[in-house]
Design a protein around this motif. Structure first.
Motif, PDB file in Angstrom:
ATOM      1  N   THR A  50      11.904   1.116  13.161  1.00  0.00           N
ATOM      2  CA  THR A  50      11.889   0.969  11.697  1.00  0.00           C
ATOM      3  C   THR A  50      10.605   1.511  11.087  1.00  0.00           C
ATOM      4  O   THR A  50      10.627   2.097   9.999  1.00  0.00           O
ATOM      5  N   ALA A  51       9.473   1.313  11.752  1.00  0.00           N
ATOM      6  CA  ALA A  51       8.189   1.779  11.206  1.00  0.00           C
ATOM      7  C   ALA A  51       8.155   3.299  11.105  1.00  0.00           C
ATOM      8  O   ALA A  51       7.759   3.865  10.075  1.00  0.00           O
ATOM      9  N   SER A  52       8.573   3.973  12.173  1.00  0.00           N
ATOM     10  CA  SER A  52       8.544   5.441  12.168  1.00  0.00           C
ATOM     11  C   SER A  52       9.575   6.011  11.202  1.00  0.00           C
ATOM     12  O   SER A  52       9.314   7.018  10.523  1.00  0.00           O
ATOM     13  N   VAL A  53      10.737   5.365  11.106  1.00  0.00           N
ATOM     14  CA  VAL A  53      11.766   5.831  10.177  1.00  0.00           C
ATOM     15  C   VAL A  53      11.298   5.703   8.738  1.00  0.00           C
ATOM     16  O   VAL A  53      11.430   6.633   7.927  1.00  0.00           O
ATOM     17  N   TRP A  54      10.727   4.539   8.402  1.00  0.00           N
ATOM     18  CA  TRP A  54      10.226   4.339   7.040  1.00  0.00           C
ATOM     19  C   TRP A  54       9.147   5.358   6.696  1.00  0.00           C
ATOM     20  O   TRP A  54       9.111   5.901   5.597  1.00  0.00           O
ATOM     21  N   ASP A  55       8.282   5.666   7.642  1.00  0.00           N
ATOM     22  CA  ASP A  55       7.203   6.619   7.386  1.00  0.00           C
ATOM     23  C   ASP A  55       7.757   8.018   7.138  1.00  0.00           C
ATOM     24  O   ASP A  55       7.169   8.800   6.392  1.00  0.00           O
ATOM     25  N   ASP A  56       8.898   8.338   7.750  1.00  0.00           N
ATOM     26  CA  ASP A  56       9.472   9.671   7.600  1.00  0.00           C
ATOM     27  C   ASP A  56      10.303   9.831   6.331  1.00  0.00           C
ATOM     28  O   ASP A  56      10.352  10.926   5.760  1.00  0.00           O
ATOM     29  N   ILE A  57      10.970   8.770   5.879  1.00  0.00           N
ATOM     30  CA  ILE A  57      11.886   8.929   4.735  1.00  0.00           C
ATOM     31  C   ILE A  57      11.255   8.539   3.406  1.00  0.00           C
ATOM     32  O   ILE A  57      11.781   8.881   2.353  1.00  0.00           O
ATOM     33  N   ARG A  58      10.141   7.828   3.441  1.00  0.00           N
ATOM     34  CA  ARG A  58       9.536   7.407   2.179  1.00  0.00           C
ATOM     35  C   ARG A  58       8.825   8.570   1.496  1.00  0.00           C
ATOM     36  O   ARG A  58       8.464   9.571   2.133  1.00  0.00           O
ATOM     37  N   VAL A  59       8.643   8.443   0.196  1.00  0.00           N
ATOM     38  CA  VAL A  59       7.892   9.438  -0.575  1.00  0.00           C
ATOM     39  C   VAL A  59       6.408   9.118  -0.432  1.00  0.00           C
ATOM     40  O   VAL A  59       5.958   8.043  -0.828  1.00  0.00           O
ATOM     41  N   THR A  60       5.680  10.022   0.160  1.00  0.00           N
ATOM     42  CA  THR A  60       4.255   9.780   0.405  1.00  0.00           C
ATOM     43  C   THR A  60       3.408  10.332  -0.734  1.00  0.00           C
ATOM     44  O   THR A  60       3.739  11.351  -1.345  1.00  0.00           O
ATOM     45  N   GLN A  61       2.334   9.640  -1.023  1.00  0.00           N
ATOM     46  CA  GLN A  61       1.373  10.057  -2.037  1.00  0.00           C
ATOM     47  C   GLN A  61      -0.031   9.850  -1.485  1.00  0.00           C
ATOM     48  O   GLN A  61      -0.222   9.102  -0.513  1.00  0.00           O
ATOM     49  N   PRO A  62      -1.018  10.520  -2.073  1.00  0.00           N
ATOM     50  CA  PRO A  62      -2.398  10.323  -1.603  1.00  0.00           C
ATOM     51  C   PRO A  62      -2.795   8.854  -1.701  1.00  0.00           C
ATOM     52  O   PRO A  62      -2.398   8.145  -2.627  1.00  0.00           O
ATOM     53  N   GLU A  63      -3.549   8.387  -0.731  1.00  0.00           N
ATOM     54  CA  GLU A  63      -3.979   6.995  -0.712  1.00  0.00           C
ATOM     55  C   GLU A  63      -4.890   6.695  -1.895  1.00  0.00           C
ATOM     56  O   GLU A  63      -5.792   7.469  -2.218  1.00  0.00           O
ATOM     57  N   ILE A  64      -4.639   5.576  -2.557  1.00  0.00           N
ATOM     58  CA  ILE A  64      -5.461   5.143  -3.678  1.00  0.00           C
ATOM     59  C   ILE A  64      -6.743   4.520  -3.124  1.00  0.00           C
ATOM     60  O   ILE A  64      -6.697   3.559  -2.352  1.00  0.00           O
ATOM     61  N   GLN A  65      -7.881   5.061  -3.501  1.00  0.00           N
ATOM     62  CA  GLN A  65      -9.148   4.629  -2.915  1.00  0.00           C
ATOM     63  C   GLN A  65      -9.496   3.187  -3.262  1.00  0.00           C
ATOM     64  O   GLN A  65     -10.176   2.512  -2.501  1.00  0.00           O
ATOM     65  N   TRP A  66      -9.017   2.709  -4.422  1.00  0.00           N
ATOM     66  CA  TRP A  66      -9.412   1.366  -4.852  1.00  0.00           C
ATOM     67  C   TRP A  66      -8.379   0.296  -4.482  1.00  0.00           C
ATOM     68  O   TRP A  66      -8.514  -0.856  -4.894  1.00  0.00           O
ATOM     69  N   SER A  67      -7.365   0.647  -3.690  1.00  0.00           N
ATOM     70  CA  SER A  67      -6.305  -0.329  -3.407  1.00  0.00           C
ATOM     71  C   SER A  67      -6.850  -1.590  -2.736  1.00  0.00           C
ATOM     72  O   SER A  67      -6.416  -2.700  -3.037  1.00  0.00           O
ATOM     73  N   ASN A  68      -7.816  -1.419  -1.818  1.00  0.00           N
ATOM     74  CA  ASN A  68      -8.379  -2.589  -1.137  1.00  0.00           C
ATOM     75  C   ASN A  68      -9.249  -3.442  -2.051  1.00  0.00           C
ATOM     76  O   ASN A  68      -9.651  -4.543  -1.666  1.00  0.00           O
TER      77      ASN A  68
END
Length: 305
Positions: free
Chosen positions: A107-125
């Motif tokens: 499930t982890a690898s499948v989700w990583d492949d089918i999701r729409v990826t965007q640049p990581e938000i630097q302030w998320s943490n």
């Protein structure tokens, strides 16, 4: 789930063994596949095959069993990989990642492949971290995106001209319409609240402007030091209760003085700190003394985590 078929079709491959369970026209067993995109049911039926034909029915040691004329009519068939079936091995469904790697389905690898990826938000943490209080984090998220329904935003909604937004004023200081910058923490009331809590977050030198506070927090966003976690908790709690007090005064007759709100903020953060664990250090001892915390939350390095 059926709507995802178009997204995952090219990821589901057959690792060919004996070819007895692989549908030659529909399954993905080569880069050229599925062959159904090349060959129509009529063309397939005209040469004696059916839609249920398996890979072992069209492939043997001598090559492909389909008509020679197909090679000229459908040149894509000439790009199929040359391979031999293995009678001792069964066909197996596998997942092909977006990088082209054949991996076991997960499930982890499948989700990583089918999701729409965007640049990581630097302030998320800054707002989403393990020790965060969820309702405080949500308000912080709205503040960063400037999505709170402050009065300066509401003034822009006046398209009919029937409402007089000039009468709006900040319910905390009555000096004019509130805004994100005004409430956090340039308003006279909010400023006194911030001045009353920032020392506890080791942010004495940080001004009352949101840009300066946000800049300081983003600079330590990936730090796991206890004081930097506390600074995020204090800022989030301050923003949450300032917004809460603003709404209380707008919609009810209840009001709290700034020193009362300071006590609420510090009490909330203190309760959160009591549920955390700290490593034994000089800094931890100072935090315990500063926040009047029990020594039971201090653990040895071997027990931490």
């Amino acid at each position: 789930m059926l709507s995802l078929r178009s997204h995952i079709r090219n990821h589901i491959w057959t690792n060919v063994g004996n070819g007895k369970t692989t549908f030659v026209w529909f399954d993905k067993w080569d880069e050229v596949c599925p062959l159904f995109s090349i060959l129509t049911p009529r063309i397939i039926a005209n040469v004696g095959f059916s839609l249920e034909t398996k890979l072992c029915d069209v492939r043997d040691r001598d090559g492909w069993r389909w008509p020679l004329m197909w090679s000229n009519r459908f040149p894509m068939l000439g790009l199929l990989s040359d391979f031999n079936l293995d009678d001792a091995t069964h066909d197996k469904l596998v997942w092909k990642s977006r990088l082209g790697n054949i991996i076991e389905f997960g499930t982890a690898s499948v989700w990583d492949d089918i999701r729409v990826t965007q640049p990581e938000i630097q302030w998320s943490n800054l707002i989403w971290f393990p020790q965060a209080i969820p309702r405080h984090s949500f308000i912080m998220w709205l503040i960063i995106h400037k999505k709170l329904k402050t009065q300066d935003v509401m003034c822009k909604w006046n398209t009919s001209g029937n409402a007089n937004f000039n009468l709006m004023c900040c319910s905390l200081c009555s000096s004019g319409p509130d805004s994100h910058e005004h409430l956090f923490f340039e308003c006279g009331y909010a400023s006194r609240v911030w001045d009353g809590v920032k020392a506890k977050a080791d942010m004495r030198a940080i001004s009352n402007r949101w840009s300066d506070i946000f800049g300081h927090l983003t600079g330590v966003v990936n730090s796991k030091k206890a004081m930097h976690v506390i600074s995020r908790l204090v800022v989030s709690a301050s923003a949450y209760f300032i917004w809460n007090e603003r709404n209380r005064r707008l919609f009810t007759r209840k009001r709290r003085e700034h020193d009362q709100l300071v006590n609420v903020i510090l009490s909330t953060v203190r309760l959160k700190l009591q549920s955390m664990k700290f490593k034994q250090s000089i800094h931890s001892d100072r935090i315990l003394q500063e926040w009047t915390l029990p020594r039971g939350i201090i653990v040895a390095d071997d027990d931490y985590g």
